[in-house]
Each structure stands twice: as structure tokens, then as C-alpha cells.
Design a protein around this motif. Structure first.
Motif, PDB file in Angstrom:
ATOM      1  N   ARG A  97       0.846  -1.189   0.000  1.00 31.87           N
ATOM      2  CA  ARG A  97       0.000   0.000   0.000  1.00 31.87           C
ATOM      3  C   ARG A  97       0.884   1.243   0.000  1.00 31.87           C
ATOM      4  NH1 ARG A  97      -5.072   1.073   2.085  1.00 31.87           N
ATOM      5  NH2 ARG A  97      -5.591  -0.913   1.147  1.00 31.87           N
ATOM      6  N   VAL A  98       0.484   2.276  -0.759  1.00 29.64           N
ATOM      7  CA  VAL A  98       1.267   3.509  -0.865  1.00 29.64           C
ATOM      8  C   VAL A  98       0.450   4.666  -0.312  1.00 29.64           C
ATOM      9  CG1 VAL A  98       2.514   5.084  -2.380  1.00 29.64           C
ATOM     10  CG2 VAL A  98       2.453   2.643  -2.915  1.00 29.64           C
ATOM     11  N   LEU A  99       0.999   5.331   0.696  1.00 31.61           N
ATOM     12  CA  LEU A  99       0.423   6.568   1.214  1.00 31.61           C
ATOM     13  C   LEU A  99       1.296   7.726   0.751  1.00 31.61           C
ATOM     14  CD1 LEU A  99      -0.437   5.627   4.914  1.00 31.61           C
ATOM     15  CD2 LEU A  99      -1.858   5.392   2.880  1.00 31.61           C
ATOM     16  N   LEU A 100       0.662   8.805   0.339  1.00 32.31           N
ATOM     17  CA  LEU A 100       1.382   9.981  -0.131  1.00 32.31           C
ATOM     18  C   LEU A 100       1.125  11.151   0.803  1.00 32.31           C
ATOM     19  CD1 LEU A 100       2.935  11.738  -2.187  1.00 32.31           C
ATOM     20  CD2 LEU A 100       0.761  12.022  -3.416  1.00 32.31           C
ATOM     21  N   ILE A 101       2.192  11.743   1.308  1.00 32.34           N
ATOM     22  CA  ILE A 101       2.104  12.989   2.066  1.00 32.34           C
ATOM     23  C   ILE A 101       2.669  14.077   1.168  1.00 32.34           C
ATOM     24  CG2 ILE A 101       2.830  14.229   4.130  1.00 32.34           C
ATOM     25  CD1 ILE A 101       3.047  11.550   5.551  1.00 32.34           C
ATOM     26  N   ALA A 102       1.784  14.923   0.656  1.00 33.56           N
ATOM     27  CA  ALA A 102       2.184  15.936  -0.321  1.00 33.56           C
ATOM     28  C   ALA A 102       2.158  17.315   0.320  1.00 33.56           C
ATOM     29  CB  ALA A 102       1.250  15.899  -1.530  1.00 33.56           C
TER      30      ALA A 102
ATOM     31  N   ARG B 172       6.147  18.170   6.139  1.00 30.24           N
ATOM     32  CA  ARG B 172       5.669  16.915   5.544  1.00 30.24           C
ATOM     33  C   ARG B 172       6.504  15.725   6.011  1.00 30.24           C
ATOM     34  NH1 ARG B 172       7.857  18.026  -0.654  1.00 30.24           N
ATOM     35  NH2 ARG B 172      10.049  18.248  -0.055  1.00 30.24           N
ATOM     36  N   THR B 173       7.821  15.876   6.133  1.00 26.99           N
ATOM     37  CA  THR B 173       8.653  14.768   6.590  1.00 26.99           C
ATOM     38  C   THR B 173       8.429  14.505   8.071  1.00 26.99           C
ATOM     39  OG1 THR B 173      10.301  15.295   4.919  1.00 26.99           O
ATOM     40  CG2 THR B 173      11.010  13.894   6.722  1.00 26.99           C
ATOM     41  N   ALA B 174       8.221  15.576   8.842  1.00 29.33           N
ATOM     42  CA  ALA B 174       7.933  15.388  10.264  1.00 29.33           C
ATOM     43  C   ALA B 174       6.658  14.578  10.449  1.00 29.33           C
ATOM     44  CB  ALA B 174       7.796  16.745  10.952  1.00 29.33           C
ATOM     45  N   LEU B 175       5.649  14.842   9.612  1.00 30.82           N
ATOM     46  CA  LEU B 175       4.407  14.073   9.683  1.00 30.82           C
ATOM     47  C   LEU B 175       4.657  12.618   9.318  1.00 30.82           C
ATOM     48  CD1 LEU B 175       1.357  13.842   9.991  1.00 30.82           C
ATOM     49  CD2 LEU B 175       1.123  14.657   7.625  1.00 30.82           C
ATOM     50  N   ALA B 176       5.453  12.379   8.277  1.00 34.15           N
ATOM     51  CA  ALA B 176       5.759  11.001   7.886  1.00 34.15           C
ATOM     52  C   ALA B 176       6.493  10.264   8.996  1.00 34.15           C
ATOM     53  CB  ALA B 176       6.596  11.000   6.610  1.00 34.15           C
ATOM     54  N   GLU B 177       7.437  10.939   9.643  1.00 35.89           N
ATOM     55  CA  GLU B 177       8.174  10.308  10.740  1.00 35.89           C
ATOM     56  C   GLU B 177       7.259  10.032  11.925  1.00 35.89           C
ATOM     57  OE1 GLU B 177      11.074   9.111  10.850  1.00 35.89           O
ATOM     58  OE2 GLU B 177      12.206  10.018   9.206  1.00 35.89           O
ATOM     59  N   GLU B 178       6.333  10.935  12.215  1.00 32.43           N
ATOM     60  CA  GLU B 178       5.400  10.710  13.321  1.00 32.43           C
ATOM     61  C   GLU B 178       4.473   9.544  13.015  1.00 32.43           C
ATOM     62  OE1 GLU B 178       3.466  11.327  17.021  1.00 32.43           O
ATOM     63  OE2 GLU B 178       5.437  11.875  16.202  1.00 32.43           O
TER      64      GLU B 178
ATOM     65  N   ARG C  35       9.662  -9.641   4.195  1.00 34.75           N
ATOM     66  CA  ARG C  35       9.697  -8.817   5.393  1.00 34.75           C
ATOM     67  C   ARG C  35       8.411  -8.014   5.517  1.00 34.75           C
ATOM     68  NH1 ARG C  35      15.006  -9.118   3.573  1.00 34.75           N
ATOM     69  NH2 ARG C  35      16.646  -9.203   5.161  1.00 34.75           N
ATOM     70  N   ARG C  36       8.102  -7.662   6.731  1.00 32.88           N
ATOM     71  CA  ARG C  36       6.974  -6.763   6.990  1.00 32.88           C
ATOM     72  C   ARG C  36       7.571  -5.447   7.480  1.00 32.88           C
ATOM     73  NH1 ARG C  36       1.454  -7.283   7.806  1.00 32.88           N
ATOM     74  NH2 ARG C  36       0.513  -5.686   9.166  1.00 32.88           N
ATOM     75  N   MET C  37       7.730  -4.502   6.543  1.00 27.19           N
ATOM     76  CA  MET C  37       8.438  -3.271   6.842  1.00 27.19           C
ATOM     77  C   MET C  37       7.643  -2.061   6.370  1.00 27.19           C
ATOM     78  SD  MET C  37      12.454  -4.072   5.998  1.00 27.19           S
ATOM     79  CE  MET C  37      13.002  -2.867   7.198  1.00 27.19           C
ATOM     80  N   LEU C  38       7.999  -0.918   6.949  1.00 30.58           N
ATOM     81  CA  LEU C  38       7.485   0.363   6.490  1.00 30.58           C
ATOM     82  C   LEU C  38       8.600   1.050   5.712  1.00 30.58           C
ATOM     83  CD1 LEU C  38       5.367   2.891   8.521  1.00 30.58           C
ATOM     84  CD2 LEU C  38       7.146   3.672   6.993  1.00 30.58           C
ATOM     85  N   LEU C  39       8.322   1.395   4.469  1.00 29.92           N
ATOM     86  CA  LEU C  39       9.297   2.029   3.587  1.00 29.92           C
ATOM     87  C   LEU C  39       8.964   3.508   3.486  1.00 29.92           C
ATOM     88  CD1 LEU C  39      11.659   1.620   1.583  1.00 29.92           C
ATOM     89  CD2 LEU C  39       9.959   1.129  -0.178  1.00 29.92           C
ATOM     90  N   LEU C  40       9.852   4.358   4.038  1.00 27.72           N
ATOM     91  CA  LEU C  40       9.630   5.799   4.032  1.00 27.72           C
ATOM     92  C   LEU C  40      10.525   6.430   2.972  1.00 27.72           C
ATOM     93  CD1 LEU C  40       9.340   8.021   7.240  1.00 27.72           C
ATOM     94  CD2 LEU C  40       9.958   8.896   5.012  1.00 27.72           C
ATOM     95  N   LEU C  41       9.889   6.947   1.921  1.00 34.64           N
ATOM     96  CA  LEU C  41      10.613   7.517   0.779  1.00 34.64           C
ATOM     97  C   LEU C  41      10.439   9.031   0.810  1.00 34.64           C
ATOM     98  CD1 LEU C  41       9.488   4.907  -1.892  1.00 34.64           C
ATOM     99  CD2 LEU C  41      11.613   4.938  -0.582  1.00 34.64           C
ATOM    100  N   ASP C  42      11.498   9.724   1.176  1.00 39.18           N
ATOM    101  CA  ASP C  42      11.431  11.162   1.394  1.00 39.18           C
ATOM    102  C   ASP C  42      11.818  11.928   0.129  1.00 39.18           C
ATOM    103  OD1 ASP C  42      11.035  13.492   2.730  1.00 39.18           O
ATOM    104  OD2 ASP C  42      12.895  13.420   3.880  1.00 39.18           O
ATOM    105  N   ASP C  43      11.148  13.063  -0.075  1.00 34.50           N
ATOM    106  CA  ASP C  43      11.470  13.967  -1.190  1.00 34.50           C
ATOM    107  C   ASP C  43      11.403  13.272  -2.539  1.00 34.50           C
ATOM    108  OD1 ASP C  43      11.692  16.344   0.093  1.00 34.50           O
ATOM    109  OD2 ASP C  43      13.858  16.315   0.284  1.00 34.50           O
TER     110      ASP C  43
ATOM    111  N   ALA D 152       5.303   7.810   0.982  1.00 32.10           N
ATOM    112  CA  ALA D 152       6.095   8.684   0.120  1.00 32.10           C
ATOM    113  C   ALA D 152       5.827  10.136   0.484  1.00 32.10           C
ATOM    114  CB  ALA D 152       5.755   8.437  -1.342  1.00 32.10           C
ATOM    115  N   VAL D 153       6.889  10.916   0.537  1.00 33.92           N
ATOM    116  CA  VAL D 153       6.802  12.353   0.792  1.00 33.92           C
ATOM    117  C   VAL D 153       7.164  13.063  -0.501  1.00 33.92           C
ATOM    118  CG1 VAL D 153       7.748  14.284   2.111  1.00 33.92           C
ATOM    119  CG2 VAL D 153       7.381  12.074   3.222  1.00 33.92           C
ATOM    120  N   ALA D 154       6.282  13.923  -0.976  1.00 34.43           N
ATOM    121  CA  ALA D 154       6.506  14.584  -2.259  1.00 34.43           C
ATOM    122  C   ALA D 154       5.837  15.952  -2.259  1.00 34.43           C
ATOM    123  CB  ALA D 154       5.971  13.726  -3.405  1.00 34.43           C
TER     124      ALA D 154
END
Length: 676
Positions: A50-55, A62-68, A131-139, A160-162
Motif C-alpha cells: 500500500r502507498v500513502l502519499l504525504i504531499a 511533511r517529513t515530520a508528519l511522515a516520521e510521526e 519482510r513486513r516493513m514500512l518504507l519511508l521515501l522522502d522527497d 512517500a513524501v513529495a
């Protein structure tokens, strides 16, 4: 890899350990994780993560929100959080090959040097399928940067942060950020000013939040300015912000951050303002006292004090023993640098920074040398601030700074105006990596560095360095099975070596071409190239290399089944080692003569030669060599139908190895294929 976020809410959140606002967005994102996707609704199992986008724009938090979000849902992903930055501060895209390598490094998976992005991204996806992981892709710049990394595993989650949408990736759940709500913005501002100054004039605080557009980065800058001036009123700052004119063609959405930046920047003393502008040259936006002092030409102590002041004002974020210039602020600082600093001063600052980095890398490598060595004596003559106290401290520095060091080398080469310094920087980095990590473990980084050297050498017509870079790259290609690519590079190295009139590079390239053909099992071409290399070595009187090449020729003819030629070449190798007085090599070469005699159907001759080789090995005093030859003799006796003598020599080999030795601990003496 560096997993620090770029556009966090600022140092206030880092200092307080709190996250401000965005509760509605967090609830929406968590609900999106649980919500069924289009495939599930249609009755099919979701094929991918599943892909979530924080734009949002840089500076919006936006990155602070992704990290939280990652912190809140971490328990649902027991294999951890995997982070990658897809765009460097300043807008340059990170090559997908480098992103994939950093992810593989984080997973503890070795990546083959020189592998392309398709192979490396496949390795990432393959690793994540189990693996069961969270992939955080910044910028992320667009879907093309995100899609190759998405695993075919619905148990993983990608965040994803974009700045904009990820058109092309199906079923993306977007969360678009604007400014913070007024209450949260004022709460963030209050961490700098204290509650009293907010309480005294709440309307002015609301006005500041509005003028800053609710952007956390802008609020942090204004808050830092207020914290440095405890007598200044909140109303005064609100008035000054409103009075600032808009600059040039700044987009409307970027004006709040630009105005907050300008307010605080104009209050800086001239040295601090100059340093802030020059920090936009720091690779990856990462700087410490050494980098800053070199850029502006001041002492390290003075630079560290100024960096601390800039961090207090919100321009920099502390990351342990170095600082980061947030990506949202870097373009603003770079614009000011272009407007206020002369190109010659900028180039001088960049040159000083590269020179300082070269000296640090020399120190990093020298600390690994033995006490009393020339390198350690030279290290003692360096200023104290450039020296490392221990090798582990130097290794830690190298590991932490490696992304910035690699970026520095790449930028220096691309600049084109500082090629001499760029070459020195790359050479120093290669030596430091080899000293601390070994050439095998550092091979992926070394491959990229050799490519940089090749680029400079080709641009400058430096044929000797071009040949060296091509040889190094080809060697790494061979080690990863890309023999055809290696062969092309070895041939190019031969041409460059001839152009440079470099006999070493020419001979080395000829021999390596032969080795590549041998790897490809083209025995005739391998023998031809070994013969050319042999003639070169003999013409220069390099007898040791000549003897070795006779052995390589003997091995190739053995592979091809041309035992007569093989025997002639191995005997020539034996004669060469006899003239050189090299007993161990002579014993090994005799052992190969015995092998070929056995293949040729002459077992008695083979047995006699084996005995001769064992006697030579006994004279060397090398127990492991003697044991290996005793085992060879035992095998020969066994094939001749004398098992008693074979057991005797095998037992002798075990005694030579001692109580801890095993047959597997001896080195095998052979040049024929594993099938022989």
C-alpha cells in the motif's frame, strides 16, 4: 545511509520531543492504512505494498508528519522502518542506483559493485517480499522514483513524501498538507517565546502564524529570532513581517517562508550571514566546524560558535557532531550567495573546503598505519583539530560522513573547474575506504569513485589516469561476473596505456585481457594475449613477471588439453623461478608440471616431479606449502595404486599442519579448472 529528514518542523520539536498539530492528518493516514484497496474490493489479493502519499511544499512539515506516522505504526511492522531520500537538498535527484544501495546496506545485504539500477532495485524488492516493513521515501520527485522500489508484498507499507501527486502509481492514498492550524502554530511559536509573551498579545501571535502561512519552518525561524531577543514583543515581529516587501518572482505559496527567512537573515552579523550563504555549497547541506571554517576562511572554533548561533535561530538543525541546512532553506541561501558573493570568492571557498576534506581523509587513513610509519609521522605534524585519536574514531567519522564525502567528490568532478583537487579528493577517499573497510567491502563505493576518476581523466586527456581507472573498473567487473564488460575496459585501458607510454599499464592490460579470455574459456585468445604480455615483460627485463606469465600460459594450455605446450611453459616458469632464487614459487610450478604429466598419461614422471617439488618445499621451511605438496603426492600415489604410501604422506601433511590444522586449511596448488 543518512536517514535524517529534511523538512522537519524544526529544532523546537527535536528539543521538546513533541509533535505539533496535524492530528486530523494523522487520523486520516491511519484510516487509509486500514481501508480496503481497489484490489481487495474487487475480490483480488493486493499485489503490492500500500502507498500513502504525504504531499506538501518544502517547509510544511511533511517529513515530520511522515516520521510521526512511522513512529505510531512501527509496532505493526516488526521488521522495522526503512528510509531513503530520493532528492538531495537543492533539488538534485539521487541516482536510483545509489538509493537502492543504501537501502540494501540498511538491510545488511551486500550489493554487487557496478550493478545497474534495475538489478539493484530488484534486489530491494526481493528482500522486502519476505519482510513486513514500512518504507519511508522522502522527497520523491515523481512516480518514477517510487515505483521501482515498491515490493510485491501487501504486508509492507510505503509512505512517500513529495511536493505533488504520484501519477502512474495505482491506488495511492494522498494526504495534502497546507499550513498548520492556528492553535498548533501558536503552540509551536510558544516553545521559543514562552507562554507569557503569547498571552500578553494573542492576536499578534495569530498574526505571526498567519504571516508564516502556518509553515513550521517559517515559525521556527521567527521563534528563534524572538528567543534571541527576549525584550522584543510579538506584536513588533508581526508588524515587521507584514512590512517586508515580496521579493522578485517568488511564488505566492513560497512567500511566507521567504519573508521569515529574510527577517531573520537581515538581523545576522555580517560574518554569520556570509557563513549561512556559503553553507549552501556544503555537499548534502551537511556541515561541521571544519567545513564552515574552510568555506569562509576562519578558525574552526569560530566556525563552530557561529554554527551554534545559526542553529539557535532555526537556520540549521543539529545532528550530533554536525549540522544540516534544511532543504527548504538551501535554495534561499544559495540565491543570496549568488547575489552577494563574488564568483571568485565562491570558488575559493569551495577549493578550501575540498582541500580541508582531503587533509581529513589523509588523517583518517594514516591513523590505521603502524606507529612509527611515515604516514603516522606525517599525521603527527597536522594541526590537532585535523587528527583522529584512534582508528575506531576515524572509522566512525568516515561512516557518518560517507554520503556527504561521496556527494562532495561527485560535485567537485562535475564542477570541472577544480579537477586537480577533485582528483586528490577521490584518491584520498579511495585510500581511506580501503584502509578502514577493505577493498572488497568498499567495492560498491570504489566503483563509483573510479568512474569519477575516469570522467576527469577523459575530460583532461590524462591517459595514465584513464588507464588506471579503466583497469580498476574492469577488475571489479570481473569480480561480479561481468567479464564481457571487463574485456572491453581492459582493451580501452591498453589503448590509454599506449597513449601515455606507460609500460606498467600496457603490460597489466595485456595480461588482464588474457585473463578475461581465460574466464570466457577462449583458450586460444587467452594464450595469445598472455604471450604478448610475456614478450613485453621480457623486453623490459621483468623476469619475475615473465616467470609468472609462463605459468599462466601453462595453465591455459592445460585447460585446452594441449599438454605438450603446457609442459614447456611450466618448465620455463620453473627455470625462471630458479634464476630468481624463488624456492616457494619454483616448488608450486613443479607441482603443476607434475599435474600436467599426470594428465598426459605419464604417472611415473609425475611421481618423480612430485617428490622433487616436496623436497624444494622442505627447503623453504613453509609448513603449509609442504603440507599441500604432501597431499598432492598422496593423491598421485593413490592413483598409482599405492594406498599405503598415500596414507603415509597424508599423515605427514596433518603433522605439518599441527593439532589445529585440517585438510581444508591447506592451500590447494592448482591452475586447472575445478572439474579436473
Amino acid at each position: 545511509m543518512t536517514d535524517q529528514a529534511v523538512d522537519v518542523g524544526g529544532p523546537a520539536e527535536a528539543q521538546s520531543g513533541r509533535f505539533f498539530g496535524r492530528q486530523r492528518e494523522l487520523r486520516s493516514l491511519r484510516a487509509d492504512i486500514e481501508r480496503a484497496g481497489l484490489d481487495t474490493i474487487s475480490g483480488r489479493k493486493a499485489p503490492r505494498a500500500r502507498v500513502l502519499l504525504i504531499a506538501g511544499r518544502p517547509g510544511s512539515g511533511r517529513t515530520a508528519l511522515a516520521e510521526e506516522l512511522a513512529r505510531e505504526v512501527a509496532a505493526d511492522y516488526p521488521d522495522g522502518v526503512l528510509r531513503a531520500r530520493l532528492t538531495e537538498p537543492g533539488g538534485r535527484r539521487v541516482p536510483m542506483e545509489r538509493v537502492a544501495r543504501e537501502l540494501l546496506d540498511s538491510l545488511g545485504i551486500a550489493s554487487p559493485p557496478g550493478a545497474g539500477e534495475d538489478e539493484l532495485t530488484w534486489m530491494v524488492r526481493e528482500a522486502l517480499t519476505v519482510r513486513r516493513m514500512l518504507l519511508l521515501l522522502d522527497d520523491a520527485g515523481d512516480a518514477e522514483q517510487v515505483d521501482p522500489l515498491l515490493p510485491d508484498n501487501p504486508d509492507c507499507l510505503a509512505v512517500a513524501v513529495a511536493e505533488g501527486p504520484l501519477t502512474g502509481i495505482s491506488d495511492v492514498r494522498p494526504c495534502t498538507l497546507g499550513g498548520m492550524d492556528s492553535k498548533s502554530a501558536i503552540e509551536l511559536l510558544g516553545t521559543f517565546t514562552g507562554s507569557v509573551r503569547i498571552t500578553v498579545d494573542p492576536q499578534a501571535a495569530e498574526s505571526i502564524a498567519e504571516e508564516c502561512g502556518g509553515l513550521p519552518t517559517a515559525l521556527v525561524l521567527v521563534g528563534g529570532w524572538l528567543a534571541a531577543r527576549p525584550r522584543a514583543s510579538v506584536a513588533h515581529v508581526a508588524k515587521r513581517l507584514r512590512a517586508l516587501p515580496d521579493e522578485g518572482e517568488q511564488p505566492k505559496v513560497g512567500r511566507p517562508l521567504a519573508r521569515a527567512f529574510r527577517l531573520v537573515y537581515e538581523s545576522l552579523p555580517s560574518p554569520a550571514a556570509g557563513m549561512l550563504r556559503m553553507l549552501s555549497l556544503a555537499p548534502g547541506g551537511i556541515a561541521d566546524g571544519h567545513t564552515a571554517s574552510a568555506l569562509v576562511g576562519c578558525s574552526v572554533q569560530s566556525a563552530e560558535a557561529t554554527l551554534g548561533d545559526l542553529a539557535d535561530l532555526g537556520f540549521l538543525r543539529s545532528a550530533g557532531d554536525y549540522y544540516e541546512l534544511p532543504g527548504a532553506l538551501l535554495p534561499l541561501a544559495r540565491t543570496l550567495m549568488r547575489a552577494h558573493d563574488r564568483p571568485a570568492d565562491v570558488q575559493l571557498g569551495r577549493a578550501r573546503m575540498l582541500e580541508r576534506t582531503v587533509r581529513q581523509l589523509h588523517s583518517c587513513r594514516a591513523i590505521t598505519e603502524p606507529d612509527g610509519s611515515p604516514a603516522r609521522r606525517k599525521l603527527a605534524g597536522l594541526p590537532r583539530e585535523l587528527r583522529f585519536s584512534t582508528a575506531p574514531a576515524a572509522a566512525e567519522w568516515l561512516a557518518i560522513r560517507l554520503p556527504a564525502l561521496l556527494a562532495s567528490a561527485r560535485i567537485a568532478v562535475e564542477d570541472g573547474g577544480l579537477d586537480t583537487l577533485a582528483r586528490r579528493l577521490v584518491a584520498a577517499l579511495v585510500r581511506a575506504l580501503a584502509a578502514h573497510r577493505g577493498t572488497e567491502d568498499a567495492a560498491p563505493e570504489l566503483y563509483g569513485l573510479h568512474q569519477l576518476v575516469l570522467g576527469v581523466a577523459e575530460r583532461r586527456g590524462l591517459h595514465r589516469e584513464q588507464a588506471a581507472a579503466l583497469l580498476n573498473l574492469a577488475d571489479l567487473d570481473v569480480s561480479t561476473g561481468r567479464t564481457e564488460e571487463a574485456l572491453a575496459r581492459y582493451r580501452a585501458a591498453l589503448d590509454a596505456g599506449r597513449a601515455a607510454n606507460d609500460p606498467y599499464a600496457t603490460g597489466r592490460a595485456m595480461e588482464s585481457v588474457g585473463g578475461a579470455y581465460q574466464e570466457l574459456e577462449d583458450w586460444q585468445r587467452a594464450a595469445d594475449w598472455y604471450g604478448r604480455a610475456l614478450a613485453e615483460r621480457q623486453a623490459r627485463g621483468e623476469w619475475a613477471d615473465g616467470a609468472r606469465l609462463y605459468g599462466r600460459l601453462g595453465a591455459v594450455h592445460t585447460y585446452a588439453g594441449r599438454y605438450g605446450e603446457a609442459l614447456r611453459n611450466w618448465r620455463a616458469a620453473v627455470s625462471g623461478y630458479r634464476r630468481l632464487g624463488d624456492l616457494p614459487s619454483r616448488a608450486r610450478a613443479l607441482s603443476e608440471v607434475a599435474r600436467v604429466q599426470e594428465y598426459a598419461g605419464r604417472p611415473e614422471d609425475s611421481l618423480h616431479t612430485c617428490h622433487e617439488a616436496v623436497e624444494l618445499a622442505r627447503q623453504t621451511g613453509d609448513a603449509r606449502l609442504q603440507a599441500a605438496l604432501q597431499l598432492r603426492l598422496a593423491d598421485t600415489l593413490g592413483r598409482l595404486g599405492d594406498p599405503t604410501a598415500a596414507r603415509l604422506h597424508r599423515a605427514m601433511a596433518e603433522r605439518l599442519l599441527g593439532p589445529e590444522g585440517t585438510e581444508g586449511s591447506t592451500y590447494e596448488i592448482r591452475s586447472a579448472s575445478a572439474e579436473d
